[in-house]
Scaffold this motif. Sequence first.
Motif, mmCIF file in Angstrom:
data_model
loop_
_atom_site.group_PDB
_atom_site.id
_atom_site.type_symbol
_atom_site.label_atom_id
_atom_site.label_comp_id
_atom_site.label_asym_id
_atom_site.label_seq_id
_atom_site.Cartn_x
_atom_site.Cartn_y
_atom_site.Cartn_z
ATOM 1 N N PHE A 107 24.214 11.238 -29.157
ATOM 2 C CA PHE A 107 24.505 10.785 -30.513
ATOM 3 C C PHE A 107 23.612 9.609 -30.896
ATOM 4 C CE2 PHE A 107 26.832 7.955 -33.406
ATOM 5 C CZ PHE A 107 26.999 8.811 -34.491
ATOM 6 N N ILE A 108 23.464 8.667 -29.994
ATOM 7 C CA ILE A 108 22.603 7.507 -30.257
ATOM 8 C C ILE A 108 21.165 7.956 -30.481
ATOM 9 C CG2 ILE A 108 21.596 5.417 -29.229
ATOM 10 C CD1 ILE A 108 24.346 5.044 -27.824
ATOM 11 N N VAL A 109 20.684 8.843 -29.638
ATOM 12 C CA VAL A 109 19.313 9.336 -29.769
ATOM 13 C C VAL A 109 19.127 10.005 -31.123
ATOM 14 C CG1 VAL A 109 17.663 11.030 -28.877
ATOM 15 C CG2 VAL A 109 18.901 9.543 -27.292
ATOM 16 N N LYS A 110 20.113 10.791 -31.514
ATOM 17 C CA LYS A 110 20.012 11.522 -32.783
ATOM 18 C C LYS A 110 20.083 10.577 -33.982
ATOM 19 C CE LYS A 110 22.081 15.374 -35.288
ATOM 20 N NZ LYS A 110 23.141 16.385 -35.284
ATOM 21 N N THR A 111 21.051 9.665 -33.986
ATOM 22 C CA THR A 111 21.225 8.781 -35.147
ATOM 23 C C THR A 111 20.102 7.760 -35.257
ATOM 24 O OG1 THR A 111 22.686 7.311 -33.894
ATOM 25 C CG2 THR A 111 23.724 9.024 -35.238
ATOM 26 N N GLU A 112 19.551 7.345 -34.149
ATOM 27 C CA GLU A 112 18.452 6.375 -34.177
ATOM 28 C C GLU A 112 17.105 7.072 -34.273
ATOM 29 O OE1 GLU A 112 18.785 3.056 -34.359
ATOM 30 O OE2 GLU A 112 20.955 3.346 -34.387
ATOM 31 N N ARG A 113 17.123 8.402 -34.268
ATOM 32 C CA ARG A 113 15.912 9.217 -34.368
ATOM 33 C C ARG A 113 14.882 8.838 -33.287
ATOM 34 N NH1 ARG A 113 16.545 11.819 -39.378
ATOM 35 N NH2 ARG A 113 17.759 10.613 -40.854
ATOM 36 N N LEU A 114 15.395 8.711 -32.087
ATOM 37 C CA LEU A 114 14.518 8.371 -30.977
ATOM 38 C C LEU A 114 13.733 9.617 -30.562
ATOM 39 C CD1 LEU A 114 16.971 6.174 -28.904
ATOM 40 C CD2 LEU A 114 15.182 5.410 -30.468
ATOM 41 N N ASP A 115 12.566 9.394 -30.046
ATOM 42 C CA ASP A 115 11.706 10.517 -29.673
ATOM 43 C C ASP A 115 12.071 11.084 -28.302
ATOM 44 O OD1 ASP A 115 10.712 8.709 -27.844
ATOM 45 O OD2 ASP A 115 8.761 8.500 -28.781
ATOM 46 N N TYR A 116 11.346 12.122 -27.920
ATOM 47 C CA TYR A 116 11.592 12.825 -26.671
ATOM 48 C C TYR A 116 11.452 11.892 -25.467
ATOM 49 C CZ TYR A 116 11.168 16.390 -23.038
ATOM 50 O OH TYR A 116 11.339 17.145 -21.913
ATOM 51 N N GLY A 117 10.482 11.006 -25.497
ATOM 52 C CA GLY A 117 10.273 10.063 -24.398
ATOM 53 C C GLY A 117 11.471 9.149 -24.205
ATOM 54 N N ALA A 118 12.053 8.698 -25.309
ATOM 55 C CA ALA A 118 13.241 7.838 -25.219
ATOM 56 C C ALA A 118 14.416 8.623 -24.645
ATOM 57 C CB ALA A 118 13.594 7.287 -26.589
ATOM 58 N N MET A 119 14.525 9.887 -25.049
ATOM 59 C CA MET A 119 15.598 10.727 -24.516
ATOM 60 C C MET A 119 15.431 10.913 -23.006
ATOM 61 S SD MET A 119 18.286 12.370 -25.373
ATOM 62 C CE MET A 119 19.323 13.744 -24.990
ATOM 63 N N LEU A 120 14.197 11.104 -22.557
ATOM 64 C CA LEU A 120 13.941 11.220 -21.120
ATOM 65 C C LEU A 120 14.312 9.933 -20.387
ATOM 66 C CD1 LEU A 120 10.551 13.153 -20.897
ATOM 67 C CD2 LEU A 120 12.823 13.969 -20.276
ATOM 68 N N ALA A 121 13.978 8.805 -20.999
ATOM 69 C CA ALA A 121 14.306 7.512 -20.381
ATOM 70 C C ALA A 121 15.819 7.347 -20.252
ATOM 71 C CB ALA A 121 13.703 6.371 -21.189
ATOM 72 N N PHE A 122 16.542 7.667 -21.337
ATOM 73 C CA PHE A 122 17.998 7.601 -21.286
ATOM 74 C C PHE A 122 18.532 8.511 -20.184
ATOM 75 C CE2 PHE A 122 18.515 5.979 -25.767
ATOM 76 C CZ PHE A 122 19.287 4.889 -25.430
ATOM 77 N N GLY A 123 18.023 9.727 -20.132
ATOM 78 C CA GLY A 123 18.484 10.689 -19.126
ATOM 79 C C GLY A 123 18.217 10.207 -17.721
ATOM 80 N N SER A 124 17.063 9.610 -17.518
ATOM 81 C CA SER A 124 16.703 9.103 -16.201
ATOM 82 C C SER A 124 17.642 7.984 -15.767
ATOM 83 C CB SER A 124 15.258 8.605 -16.213
ATOM 84 O OG SER A 124 14.929 8.014 -14.976
ATOM 85 N N VAL A 125 17.894 7.056 -16.653
ATOM 86 C CA VAL A 125 18.790 5.936 -16.339
ATOM 87 C C VAL A 125 20.202 6.458 -16.093
ATOM 88 C CG1 VAL A 125 19.873 3.850 -17.273
ATOM 89 C CG2 VAL A 125 17.417 4.208 -17.523
#
Length: 83
Positions: free
Chosen positions: A22-40
């Motif tokens: 939800f945060i990734v979607k609402t903040e319109r974060l890119d694929y790299g940010a999503m990968l970083a979130f997933g990794s953490v």
Amino acid sequence: MTDKEQLQELKEKDELWEQVKFIVKTERLDYGAMLAFGSVFGQIDRLLEKKDKRIEELENTLKKIKNTNTVKEFYQIRQESKQ
């Protein structure tokens, strides 16, 4: 851990991951940010699994100690738990 507890844990992880998505979607974060979130998220999950395993080991050691009849047995259990 019982099957019910495992299912509850998976449900809780899914709920947390939905918050991340939800945060990734609402903040319109890119694929790299999503990968970083997933990794953490994955690293935290592995850390918690290690801690759960250690807690279970300590609980088992405590049960053994409670059933100990001699000092020699106590020290033997204590030594095993350090390994």
